[in-house]
Design an enzyme around this catalytic site. Structure first.
Site, PDB file in Angstrom:
ATOM      1  N   LYS A 105       0.837  -1.205   0.000  1.00 38.02           N
ATOM      2  CA  LYS A 105       0.000   0.000   0.000  1.00 38.02           C
ATOM      3  C   LYS A 105       0.872   1.256   0.000  1.00 38.02           C
ATOM      4  CE  LYS A 105      -3.641   2.609   0.070  1.00 38.02           C
ATOM      5  NZ  LYS A 105      -4.654   2.890   1.075  1.00 38.02           N
TER       6      LYS A 105
ATOM      7  N   LYS B 195      -0.774  11.745   4.883  1.00 39.45           N
ATOM      8  CA  LYS B 195      -0.497  10.767   5.948  1.00 39.45           C
ATOM      9  C   LYS B 195       0.154   9.515   5.366  1.00 39.45           C
ATOM     10  CE  LYS B 195      -3.494   7.822   7.053  1.00 39.45           C
ATOM     11  NZ  LYS B 195      -3.768   6.370   6.813  1.00 39.45           N
TER      12      LYS B 195
END
Lengths: 294, 294
Positions: free
Chosen positions: A171, A239
């Site tokens: 990811k 983030k």
């Protein structure tokens, strides 16, 4: 059928929880604020009072939380999942969080007789609603096969990448590639527009060659349409890039272009654009160039 | 059928010239070094002694030259194309060169009664050999339609982007997107590998989501296969990014990520890798991270 506990009912979590109910799984839910719990309770889920309470009632617990510190607190903190879990429970973190944390929690889980998978997703709130998420999974082969019916109720492209943490590593790789593609398309379309060439025609032509990407296709079109309704937020992308850079620090991998685009998203946050879609990075390039693509 | 003059018989130009002969166009050829001219002459082309000599014998003249200064010299220099061209001739620059120069030369050509198109290509030597190039065209509608049968003998995805220079602007946009995608895939695969995750599995999983691109597919596979035979060379990509940055300077468009990746290719040149495929940028990230993806 396994009873599933679901913790974190935000923009992603709520539609995912609904899809699990639709697939027939008994559902126990928990969320920091109470509204989403009451909403899903009306649709047939049981509400729980804490992560510990969720774990005590569930065979499989899914987390869909904003960031790594939330995951650590909900799993290992007071009245957390570990406090309520029975041996043989399966814990799945489907949010995007630190691969280093994923590996640490997986070790702690195994020591308690709990299986753990990291299974972050790509596809945004549309993918969550339509059950078309891509799911990148790290953990044991056995746990992956046990979780597969759950994943199939949530997504389409489900890949077992490797051991604990491998899903979060994939990811992180995904996010840095997407972010750099957004910056590249932003620079390219702004350059074309200010040099007097129709950026829509440039996008169209480039989709037929080596520059083709889903970002050029979907996010390029968003830029031309000035459609910055998320999708995936600037604040989330910022983030996630921070997670990729922390991973690079942990394993001594310099990531110079990722560091650059992280700072660009930092500037987007400074500009108050945190809640726009991450394709709105084009606004920053436009501001720097004193122009607009459209 | 129009007689075509072809100037510049390198890795791209020679197979393109062959495809024009195959399509039945009478061909006049010229090249700085004589070898390629003699080779094509054996196959049925006429050799010429200078760009002026090519122009004097041709209805359409195609340029496939290494860089902008070569284009300027061959077109506007002594014994150049302009010296030999008749009114009504069509001049097509199919190499990748400066959009600013393309606009200047197109104005000069019009003043002499000559049509000009900029029509740079994407697809590398394989696309040149198989007549599957993408062709991005700038110039008038009339000239585009006159050139179309020629383009159709050379490529597949043929797009008229806009007025003079628009083809070169699109190509600059193409190159910066491709280069940044190569850097992104390099950072992602090296990060995955050093974090203990199989980069081949990461590539495969990411091809199913938002990170999908032709670069992740083709150049990602090259990185895993350690196949850095060009394709498109590091030295060419470095030159092309320089054109994009010069265009940004001309039109006051800051291109921070493009500038970064230009410097990365500068480091590749410093390392003596100019003749490798541009996907070999992964070698630099590997060197910085003291690891290999494979």
């Amino acid at each position: 059928m396994d009873t599933i506990g679901f913790i974190g009912l935000g923009v992603m979590g709520k539609p995912m929880a609904r899809n699990l109910m639709k697939a027939g799984f008994p559902l126990v839910v928990h969320n920091r604020s109470r509204g989403a719990v009451d909403e899903l309770a009306k649709e047939g889920a049981r509400g729980a009072t804490s992560p510990k309470d969720v774990a005590a009632q569930s065979d499989i617990v899914i987390l869909m939380l904003p960031d790594s510190p939330d995951v650590e607190a909900v799993v290992a903190g007071k009245d957390g999942v570990f406090d309520g879990a029975r041996r043989g429970m399966l814990l799945i973190d489907m949010g995007t969080s630190s691969p280093v944390l994923a590996r640490k929690l997986a070790r702690d889980a195994v020591a308690r007789g709990i299986d753990m998978l990291d299974a972050p997703v790509s596809g945004g709130d549309v993918g969550a609603a339509n059950a078309t998420l891509s799911i990148m999974v790290g953990g044991s082969e056995d746990a992956f096969h046990r979780a597969l019916p759950v994943f199939q109720a949530l997504g389409k492209n489900i890949v077992h990448i490797g051991d604990a943490g491998a899903g979060q590593v994939a990811k992180a790789a995904n996010q840095l590639i997407v972010a750099l593609a957004i910056e590249a398309v932003s620079e390219a379309l702004v350059l074309a527009a200010k040099a007097g060439v129709d950026p829509a025609k440039v996008r169209q032509a480039l989709l037929g060659g080596f520059a083709q990407s889903r970002v050029l296709d979907l996010h390029g079109q968003r830029m031309l349409d000035r459609n910055f309704k998320p999708g995936a937020r600037v604040s989330t992308q910022h983030k996630d890039l921070g997670i990729a850079l922390a991973l690079g620090k942990e394993y001594n991998v310099p990531l110079p272009a990722t560091a650059h685009v992280h700072q660009m998203y930092n500037a987007m946050l400074a500009g108050g654009h945190g809640n726009l879609d991450h394709s709105s990075l084009v606004l920053l390039i436009e501001e720097m160039a004193q122009t607009r693509v459209k």
